[in-house]
Design a protein around this motif. Sequence first.
Motif, PDB file in Angstrom:
ATOM      1  N   LYS A  39      -2.516  11.808   2.282  1.00 20.72           N
ATOM      2  CA  LYS A  39      -3.164  10.844   1.405  1.00 20.72           C
ATOM      3  C   LYS A  39      -3.410   9.552   2.169  1.00 20.72           C
ATOM      4  CE  LYS A  39      -0.694  12.452  -2.727  1.00 20.72           C
ATOM      5  NZ  LYS A  39       0.243  12.040  -3.810  1.00 20.72           N
ATOM      6  N   ALA A  40      -4.580   8.962   1.952  1.00 22.96           N
ATOM      7  CA  ALA A  40      -4.878   7.661   2.541  1.00 22.96           C
ATOM      8  C   ALA A  40      -5.227   6.691   1.420  1.00 22.96           C
ATOM      9  CB  ALA A  40      -6.037   7.748   3.525  1.00 22.96           C
ATOM     10  N   LEU A  41      -4.751   5.470   1.552  1.00 19.10           N
ATOM     11  CA  LEU A  41      -5.124   4.411   0.625  1.00 19.10           C
ATOM     12  C   LEU A  41      -6.154   3.530   1.308  1.00 19.10           C
ATOM     13  CD1 LEU A  41      -2.833   2.239  -1.589  1.00 19.10           C
ATOM     14  CD2 LEU A  41      -4.561   1.163  -0.145  1.00 19.10           C
ATOM     15  N   CYS A  42      -7.274   3.323   0.663  1.00 19.96           N
ATOM     16  CA  CYS A  42      -8.322   2.461   1.200  1.00 19.96           C
ATOM     17  C   CYS A  42      -8.440   1.237   0.305  1.00 19.96           C
ATOM     18  CB  CYS A  42      -9.652   3.211   1.263  1.00 19.96           C
ATOM     19  SG  CYS A  42     -10.961   2.279   2.093  1.00 19.96           S
ATOM     20  N   ALA A  43      -8.072   0.087   0.859  1.00 20.37           N
ATOM     21  CA  ALA A  43      -8.091  -1.160   0.101  1.00 20.37           C
ATOM     22  C   ALA A  43      -9.459  -1.820   0.237  1.00 20.37           C
ATOM     23  CB  ALA A  43      -7.009  -2.105   0.605  1.00 20.37           C
ATOM     24  N   THR A  44     -10.022  -2.233  -0.875  1.00 22.88           N
ATOM     25  CA  THR A  44     -11.337  -2.860  -0.842  1.00 22.88           C
ATOM     26  C   THR A  44     -11.387  -4.075  -1.759  1.00 22.88           C
ATOM     27  OG1 THR A  44     -13.702  -2.549  -1.354  1.00 22.88           O
ATOM     28  CG2 THR A  44     -12.144  -1.227  -2.624  1.00 22.88           C
ATOM     29  N   HIS A  65      -7.208   7.210  -2.029  1.00 25.78           N
ATOM     30  CA  HIS A  65      -7.014   6.327  -3.180  1.00 25.78           C
ATOM     31  C   HIS A  65      -7.717   5.009  -2.891  1.00 25.78           C
ATOM     32  CE1 HIS A  65      -3.775   8.503  -5.488  1.00 25.78           C
ATOM     33  NE2 HIS A  65      -3.887   9.228  -4.395  1.00 25.78           N
ATOM     34  N   LEU A  66      -8.714   4.703  -3.701  1.00 30.34           N
ATOM     35  CA  LEU A  66      -9.439   3.438  -3.586  1.00 30.34           C
ATOM     36  C   LEU A  66      -8.744   2.397  -4.452  1.00 30.34           C
ATOM     37  CD1 LEU A  66     -13.147   4.623  -3.867  1.00 30.34           C
ATOM     38  CD2 LEU A  66     -12.107   3.523  -1.888  1.00 30.34           C
ATOM     39  N   VAL A  67      -8.371   1.286  -3.836  1.00 26.49           N
ATOM     40  CA  VAL A  67      -7.626   0.249  -4.546  1.00 26.49           C
ATOM     41  C   VAL A  67      -8.351  -1.079  -4.411  1.00 26.49           C
ATOM     42  CG1 VAL A  67      -5.461  -1.026  -4.719  1.00 26.49           C
ATOM     43  CG2 VAL A  67      -5.432   1.416  -4.148  1.00 26.49           C
ATOM     44  N   THR A  68      -8.567  -1.753  -5.527  1.00 25.18           N
ATOM     45  CA  THR A  68      -9.048  -3.127  -5.497  1.00 25.18           C
ATOM     46  C   THR A  68      -8.144  -3.966  -6.392  1.00 25.18           C
ATOM     47  OG1 THR A  68     -10.967  -4.586  -5.721  1.00 25.18           O
ATOM     48  CG2 THR A  68     -10.716  -2.875  -7.393  1.00 25.18           C
ATOM     49  N   VAL A  69      -7.838  -5.163  -5.936  1.00 25.83           N
ATOM     50  CA  VAL A  69      -6.883  -6.026  -6.632  1.00 25.83           C
ATOM     51  C   VAL A  69      -7.593  -7.281  -7.120  1.00 25.83           C
ATOM     52  CG1 VAL A  69      -4.702  -7.273  -6.472  1.00 25.83           C
ATOM     53  CG2 VAL A  69      -5.045  -5.179  -5.130  1.00 25.83           C
ATOM     54  N   PRO A 121      -2.832  -9.411  -3.647  1.00 27.02           N
ATOM     55  CA  PRO A 121      -3.435  -8.220  -3.043  1.00 27.02           C
ATOM     56  C   PRO A 121      -2.524  -7.423  -2.124  1.00 27.02           C
ATOM     57  CG  PRO A 121      -5.062  -9.958  -3.146  1.00 27.02           C
ATOM     58  CD  PRO A 121      -3.767 -10.565  -3.608  1.00 27.02           C
ATOM     59  N   HIS A 122      -1.928  -8.063  -1.092  1.00 22.60           N
ATOM     60  CA  HIS A 122      -1.165  -7.256  -0.140  1.00 22.60           C
ATOM     61  C   HIS A 122       0.070  -6.640  -0.780  1.00 22.60           C
ATOM     62  CE1 HIS A 122       1.175 -11.029   0.282  1.00 22.60           C
ATOM     63  NE2 HIS A 122       2.153 -10.259   0.745  1.00 22.60           N
ATOM     64  N   ARG A 123       0.670  -7.308  -1.757  1.00 20.64           N
ATOM     65  CA  ARG A 123       1.858  -6.751  -2.409  1.00 20.64           C
ATOM     66  C   ARG A 123       1.505  -5.553  -3.276  1.00 20.64           C
ATOM     67  NH1 ARG A 123       4.204 -12.660  -4.007  1.00 20.64           N
ATOM     68  NH2 ARG A 123       5.170 -13.160  -1.990  1.00 20.64           N
ATOM     69  N   ARG A 124       0.412  -5.654  -4.020  1.00 14.44           N
ATOM     70  CA  ARG A 124       0.022  -4.532  -4.864  1.00 14.44           C
ATOM     71  C   ARG A 124      -0.425  -3.344  -4.021  1.00 14.44           C
ATOM     72  NH1 ARG A 124      -0.489  -5.015 -10.192  1.00 14.44           N
ATOM     73  NH2 ARG A 124       0.044  -2.819  -9.942  1.00 14.44           N
ATOM     74  N   ILE A 125      -1.163  -3.617  -2.942  1.00 11.97           N
ATOM     75  CA  ILE A 125      -1.627  -2.531  -2.062  1.00 11.97           C
ATOM     76  C   ILE A 125      -0.438  -1.827  -1.426  1.00 11.97           C
ATOM     77  CG2 ILE A 125      -2.882  -2.040   0.075  1.00 11.97           C
ATOM     78  CD1 ILE A 125      -4.731  -4.452  -0.757  1.00 11.97           C
ATOM     79  N   THR A 144       3.343  -3.830   5.575  1.00 11.12           N
ATOM     80  CA  THR A 144       3.005  -2.442   5.294  1.00 11.12           C
ATOM     81  C   THR A 144       4.203  -1.511   5.498  1.00 11.12           C
ATOM     82  OG1 THR A 144       1.438  -0.660   5.779  1.00 11.12           O
ATOM     83  CG2 THR A 144       2.222  -1.961   7.656  1.00 11.12           C
ATOM     84  N   VAL A 145       4.278  -0.498   4.653  1.00  8.48           N
ATOM     85  CA  VAL A 145       5.306   0.529   4.791  1.00  8.48           C
ATOM     86  C   VAL A 145       4.701   1.822   5.322  1.00  8.48           C
ATOM     87  CG1 VAL A 145       6.759  -0.448   2.988  1.00  8.48           C
ATOM     88  CG2 VAL A 145       5.012   1.233   2.364  1.00  8.48           C
ATOM     89  N   THR A 146       3.399   1.842   5.534  1.00  4.76           N
ATOM     90  CA  THR A 146       2.706   3.001   6.084  1.00  4.76           C
ATOM     91  C   THR A 146       1.909   2.549   7.311  1.00  4.76           C
ATOM     92  OG1 THR A 146       0.650   2.670   4.839  1.00  4.76           O
ATOM     93  CG2 THR A 146       2.402   3.894   3.746  1.00  4.76           C
TER      94      THR A 146
END
Length: 281
Positions: free
Chosen positions: A2-7, A35-39, A84-88, A126-128
């Motif tokens: 799985k990859a998370l892509c932050a936008t 997983h597309l994430v926007t905050v 943003p960085h905490r939620r991502i 980051t944890v990943t």
Amino acid sequence: MKALCATDLSAASEATIENETCLECLGRIGVEEIHLVTVIPSNVHVGMPGMDFEKRREEALSRYRQVIEDAGFDVETHVVRGTPHRRITGIAETIGASMTIVGSRGKSPLENRVIGSTARNLARTTVTPLLVNRVEREADDPDVVRQHLFQRMLYATDFSENADRAFEAFSYLRHATDEATLVHVDTPKDPGLPEDQEPADRLRELAGRLEDWGIETRTDVRTGDPADEILAAETEYDPTTILVGSRGHSRLRRLLLGSVSEDIVARADGNVLLVPPERTA
């Protein structure tokens, strides 16, 4: 994987998400689900007149979702509120992401390399593994700086435990990597090798592992300032991505980015894949 892509739904983020070659590279290393994430930042108020931020962002993400699904990935979208960085980082940990991806503009008008505050904060927490995907800065319709994410890797090592952890990323990167350059910069602060082993010998051992996977590999031992020499190697060898480990945890259990890693993330011309230390219980 799985990859998370932050936008943040900017043009830079769009370039990262909609580049077909980048998506193909992610597929080659085993990513199947994105997983597309926007905050929405906490200081943006829901009740602001004429602004339905959640709806606007959901509509934008639905367009991105279609592009990524058409490329063959399973896709989930997340519109959340907070820092943003905490939620991502939190979502990446919750879903068990193997990689977090964030787009970042390249050269600034002052000719310095810069990354945005969210990318910098992600690098520190980051944890990943974090892929900072460099995007053209001075363009109305920007594109990614390097089309192939992992085709030509530059791996920088000080032979520390964290650097060894970063090297293990080749276990999946190898499916998209054609060539690699292994770089070590001799400094008095090195964690050190056994007295009977030279840096060049250790690099050759690592190179042998990559060559067994069919990756064309060169080694380079340098002397000088580590960040400057690694960036000089980037200029010389033109990799698509620099692979580097970051260092240690603070008493607050927050990842502290080492000065060398921070310089590389901030100043590199191309992409940077930053691998954090393994989390402790």
